[in-house]
Design an enzyme around this catalytic site. Structure first.
Site, PDB file in Angstrom:
ATOM      1  N   SER A 128       0.817  -1.227   0.000  1.00 58.21           N
ATOM      2  CA  SER A 128       0.000   0.000   0.000  1.00 58.21           C
ATOM      3  C   SER A 128       0.846   1.271   0.000  1.00 58.21           C
ATOM      4  CB  SER A 128      -0.894   0.027   1.241  1.00 58.21           C
ATOM      5  OG  SER A 128      -1.744  -1.085   1.255  1.00 58.21           O
ATOM      6  N   GLU A 129       0.259   2.301  -0.592  1.00 57.16           N
ATOM      7  CA  GLU A 129       0.833   3.651  -0.538  1.00 57.16           C
ATOM      8  C   GLU A 129      -0.304   4.610  -0.195  1.00 57.16           C
ATOM      9  OE1 GLU A 129       3.018   4.544  -4.121  1.00 57.16           O
ATOM     10  OE2 GLU A 129       4.288   2.757  -3.883  1.00 57.16           O
ATOM     11  N   GLU A 363      -6.050  -6.078   3.634  1.00 52.17           N
ATOM     12  CA  GLU A 363      -5.879  -7.186   2.657  1.00 52.17           C
ATOM     13  C   GLU A 363      -7.053  -7.226   1.670  1.00 52.17           C
ATOM     14  OE1 GLU A 363      -3.886 -10.676   3.720  1.00 52.17           O
ATOM     15  OE2 GLU A 363      -2.734  -9.702   5.302  1.00 52.17           O
ATOM     16  N   GLY A 364      -7.471  -6.037   1.262  1.00 51.85           N
ATOM     17  CA  GLY A 364      -8.620  -5.894   0.365  1.00 51.85           C
ATOM     18  C   GLY A 364      -9.867  -5.651   1.183  1.00 51.85           C
ATOM     19  N   THR A 365     -10.458  -4.449   1.045  1.00 56.80           N
ATOM     20  CA  THR A 365     -11.690  -4.161   1.787  1.00 56.80           C
ATOM     21  C   THR A 365     -12.774  -5.151   1.342  1.00 56.80           C
ATOM     22  OG1 THR A 365     -12.597  -2.672   0.132  1.00 56.80           O
ATOM     23  CG2 THR A 365     -11.127  -1.681   1.790  1.00 56.80           C
TER      24      THR A 365
HETATM   25  C1  LIG Z   1      -4.163  -1.366  10.591  1.00 54.40           C
HETATM   26  C2  LIG Z   1      -3.834  -1.510   9.123  1.00 54.40           C
HETATM   27  C3  LIG Z   1      -2.855  -2.402   8.752  1.00 54.40           C
HETATM   28  C4  LIG Z   1      -2.500  -2.529   7.391  1.00 54.40           C
HETATM   29  N1  LIG Z   1      -1.470  -3.359   7.046  1.00 54.40           N
HETATM   30  C5  LIG Z   1      -1.016  -3.347   5.776  1.00 54.40           C
HETATM   31  C6  LIG Z   1       0.188  -4.051   5.419  1.00 54.40           C
HETATM   32  O1  LIG Z   1       0.819  -4.715   6.243  1.00 54.40           O
HETATM   33  N2  LIG Z   1       0.648  -3.940   4.142  1.00 54.40           N
HETATM   34  C7  LIG Z   1      -0.013  -3.214   3.199  1.00 54.40           C
HETATM   35  O2  LIG Z   1       0.464  -3.178   2.061  1.00 54.40           O
HETATM   36  N3  LIG Z   1      -1.157  -2.546   3.486  1.00 54.40           N
HETATM   37  C8  LIG Z   1      -1.665  -2.589   4.752  1.00 54.40           C
HETATM   38  N4  LIG Z   1      -2.802  -1.891   5.082  1.00 54.40           N
HETATM   39  C9  LIG Z   1      -3.479  -1.116   4.057  1.00 54.40           C
HETATM   40  C10 LIG Z   1      -4.843  -1.698   3.691  1.00 54.40           C
HETATM   41  O3  LIG Z   1      -4.685  -2.878   2.945  1.00 54.40           O
HETATM   42  C11 LIG Z   1      -5.618  -0.603   2.934  1.00 54.40           C
HETATM   43  O4  LIG Z   1      -5.976   0.377   3.900  1.00 54.40           O
HETATM   44  C12 LIG Z   1      -6.854  -1.146   2.248  1.00 54.40           C
HETATM   45  O5  LIG Z   1      -6.493  -1.979   1.172  1.00 54.40           O
HETATM   46  C13 LIG Z   1      -7.769  -0.031   1.739  1.00 54.40           C
HETATM   47  O6  LIG Z   1      -7.066   0.914   1.028  1.00 54.40           O
HETATM   48  P1  LIG Z   1      -7.254   2.487   1.377  1.00 54.40           P
HETATM   49  O7  LIG Z   1      -7.088   2.640   2.841  1.00 54.40           O
HETATM   50  O8  LIG Z   1      -6.362   3.259   0.498  1.00 54.40           O
HETATM   51  O9  LIG Z   1      -8.766   2.798   1.045  1.00 54.40           O
HETATM   52  P2  LIG Z   1      -9.329   3.224  -0.388  1.00 54.40           P
HETATM   53  O10 LIG Z   1      -8.781   2.327  -1.434  1.00 54.40           O
HETATM   54  O11 LIG Z   1      -9.131   4.692  -0.567  1.00 54.40           O
HETATM   55  O12 LIG Z   1     -10.883   2.921  -0.216  1.00 54.40           O
HETATM   56  C14 LIG Z   1     -11.752   3.831   0.466  1.00 54.40           C
HETATM   57  C15 LIG Z   1     -13.154   3.212   0.437  1.00 54.40           C
HETATM   58  O13 LIG Z   1     -13.591   3.117  -0.921  1.00 54.40           O
HETATM   59  C16 LIG Z   1     -13.963   1.777  -1.223  1.00 54.40           C
HETATM   60  N5  LIG Z   1     -13.587   1.487  -2.601  1.00 54.40           N
HETATM   61  C17 LIG Z   1     -12.406   1.732  -3.210  1.00 54.40           C
HETATM   62  N6  LIG Z   1     -12.440   1.327  -4.478  1.00 54.40           N
HETATM   63  C18 LIG Z   1     -13.667   0.778  -4.685  1.00 54.40           C
HETATM   64  C19 LIG Z   1     -14.316   0.169  -5.787  1.00 54.40           C
HETATM   65  N7  LIG Z   1     -13.708  -0.002  -6.960  1.00 54.40           N
HETATM   66  N8  LIG Z   1     -15.596  -0.244  -5.631  1.00 54.40           N
HETATM   67  C20 LIG Z   1     -16.242  -0.096  -4.449  1.00 54.40           C
HETATM   68  N9  LIG Z   1     -15.679   0.479  -3.365  1.00 54.40           N
HETATM   69  C21 LIG Z   1     -14.405   0.898  -3.479  1.00 54.40           C
HETATM   70  C22 LIG Z   1     -13.192   0.923  -0.228  1.00 54.40           C
HETATM   71  O14 LIG Z   1     -13.806  -0.338  -0.037  1.00 54.40           O
HETATM   72  C23 LIG Z   1     -13.230   1.804   0.997  1.00 54.40           C
HETATM   73  O15 LIG Z   1     -14.447   1.613   1.659  1.00 54.40           O
HETATM   74  C24 LIG Z   1      -3.187  -1.777   6.416  1.00 54.40           C
HETATM   75  C25 LIG Z   1      -4.198  -0.890   6.815  1.00 54.40           C
HETATM   76  C26 LIG Z   1      -4.518  -0.740   8.144  1.00 54.40           C
HETATM   77  C27 LIG Z   1      -5.568   0.260   8.543  1.00 54.40           C
END
Ligand SMILES: Cc1cc2nc3c(=O)[nH]c(=O)nc-3n(C[C@H](O)[C@H](O)[C@H](O)COP(=O)(O)OP(=O)(O)OC[C@H]3O[C@@H](n4cnc5c(N)ncnc54)[C@H](O)[C@@H]3O)c2cc1C
Length: 378
Positions: A128-129, A363-365
């Site tokens: 993630s970024e 790991e994917g919302t």
């Molecule tokens: C405590 C914690 C630990 C983590 N650990 C790791 C780690 O070890 N390594 C790593 O790489 N990442 C890690 N993550 C990152 C995590 O995987 C991401 O936060 C997550 O994938 C969501 O990305 P985002 O936060 O950018 O949300 P966004 O992608 O900005 O999404 C925001 C909202 O929009 C929705 N959304 C986005 N696109 C769509 C779509 N096409 N259709 C419908 N809805 C959509 C999402 O479901 C969400 O509700 C961690 C996050 C947290 C909070």
């Protein structure tokens, strides 16, 4: 209240018993203090590694435990029922070693796998970024060829175990588009790599989540895993297994919340009887129990497909979706069972509710899991 599991062998029954013993003696006594004070569990991962619990599903030839996913996930569930933050870090450690195991050369495996699988080297997964979470292909952190290495520049976000891990499975851009991402194994002490301060999270307080910053960090070319451009497919294949880990963690949290709720409902009385004997509350507990049992069955189904060499990517998404939504519902209802007491920090159910929430996000919302499931039907 031990879970009555249907396990495939005496060996797996002994492994679950060993896990419960360690979890009860090592994790349970210190979890409340560490989560409250946001204190890192020093020494805990070394202890889990010595017991062989950090490499259960990896092949024995590389120092792993050679266990099936069916068994490994149930071990993870037991750890999560005591301490979700530790279980998440164990699952992420496994996730971070998957690319090397599945795509590394024999030489790379000989060099790095034994340390990872013995647990003396803790791993983190850095995909993630800030602008690239769900949309992983939007990542920008760059790896530019220079001499016989790569120069890394850019920021990564949300790294579980950031700043504490010994190695980072990094996904960085070596070209344009979704085929322009590559996978690297980065040592935690690389010159030019620094970490942000831990995020102030809702839960999982004991294990830090941080950003990472690469500033002209020079990495040897032998740390490229797989070939250039293969990074995103490596990242997604690792996540198929990782999602099963998160499903098991979610079930562990839900089971722990159910246990606490059942205990309390058998002690607390209102209107002259135990609250479990009021049908309205008894049915709530019955629905909670049904959700936990069915969520476990869903992740076990996906795990058995993986163990049998069948496709399981969609099943992993189904398991992650079902188990984490169940965990959110069950933990919220557990707070309800406790009434006002459930809304305080005097009982663990409020922590379980905070911990369940993240399982629906990382790991994917769960929106992304639905996209994966829908695409498979299109
Ligand atoms: C405590 C914690 C630990 C983590 N650990 C790791 C780690 O070890 N390594 C790593 O790489 N990442 C890690 N993550 C990152 C995590 O995987 C991401 O936060 C997550 O994938 C969501 O990305 P985002 O936060 O950018 O949300 P966004 O992608 O900005 O999404 C925001 C909202 O929009 C929705 N959304 C986005 N696109 C769509 C779509 N096409 N259709 C419908 N809805 C959509 C999402 O479901 C969400 O509700 C961690 C996050 C947290 C909070």
């Amino acid at each position: 209240m031990p879970v009555d599991r249907l396990l495939p062998s005496d060996e797996s029954r002994e492994l679950i018993a060993l896990t419960c013993d360690i979890a009860d003696k090592v994790l349970d006594p210190i979890v409340d203090e560490h989560e409250r004070d946001e204190k890192y569990p020093e020494g805990v991962f070394a202890q889990l590694g010595q017991a062989g619990l950090l490499s259960l599903p990896q092949p024995e030839e590389w120092g792993g435990g050679g266990q099936t996913y069916e068994v490994y996930l149930q071990v993870l569930e037991e750890i999560a029922a005591r301490w979700a933050a530790v279980a998440v870090a164990v699952s992420v450690h496994s996730l971070s070693s998957h690319p090397l195991l599945a795509y590394g050369t024999d030489e790379q495996k000989q060099r790095w796998l034994p340390g990872m699988l013995s647990g003396s080297q803790i791993g983190a997964y850095s995909l993630s970024e800030p602008q690239a979470g769900s949309d992983a292909a939007a990542l920008r952190c760059s790896a530019t060829r220079s001499g016989d290495g790569y120069v890394l520049n850019g920021s990564k976000a949300w790294i579980t175990h950031g700043g504490k891990a010994d190695f980072y499975t990094l996904f960085a851009r070596t070209g344009e588009g979704s085929r322009g991402v590559s996978c690297f194994l980065v040592p935690g002490n690389l010159d030019g790599l620094t970490f942000g301060k831990p995020e102030e999270k809702m839960g999982l307080h004991a294990v830090p989540t941080t950003s990472a910053f690469y500033d002209n960090a020079l990495l040897n070319a032998d740390r490229l895993i797989g070939s250039e451009g293969q990074g995103l497919s490596i990242a997604f294949s690792a996540l198929d297994s990782g999602r099963l880990g998160i499903a098991a963690v979610a079930v562990g949290i839900a089971q722990a919340a159910l246990n606490e709720a059942v205990r309390y409902a058998n002690e607390r009385t209102t209107f002259g009887r135990k609250i479990i004997d009021h049908q309205g509350l008894g049915f709530l507990l019955a629905d909670m129990a049904a959700a936990v049992v069915s969520a476990r069955a869903t992740y076990l189904d996906a795990a058995r497909r993986r163990d049998a060499g069948l496709t399981y990517s969609t099943h992993a998404s189904v398991a992650k979706l079902i188990a984490t939504d169940a965990a959110m519902k069950v933990t919220t209802d557990a707070v309800q069972v406790f009434g006002g007491a459930g809304y305080t920090r005097d009982y663990r159910v409020e922590r379980f509710m905070r911990e369940a929430k993240i399982t629906q996000i990382f790991e994917g919302t769960n929106q992304i899991q639905r996209m994966v499931i829908a695409r498979a039907m299109g």
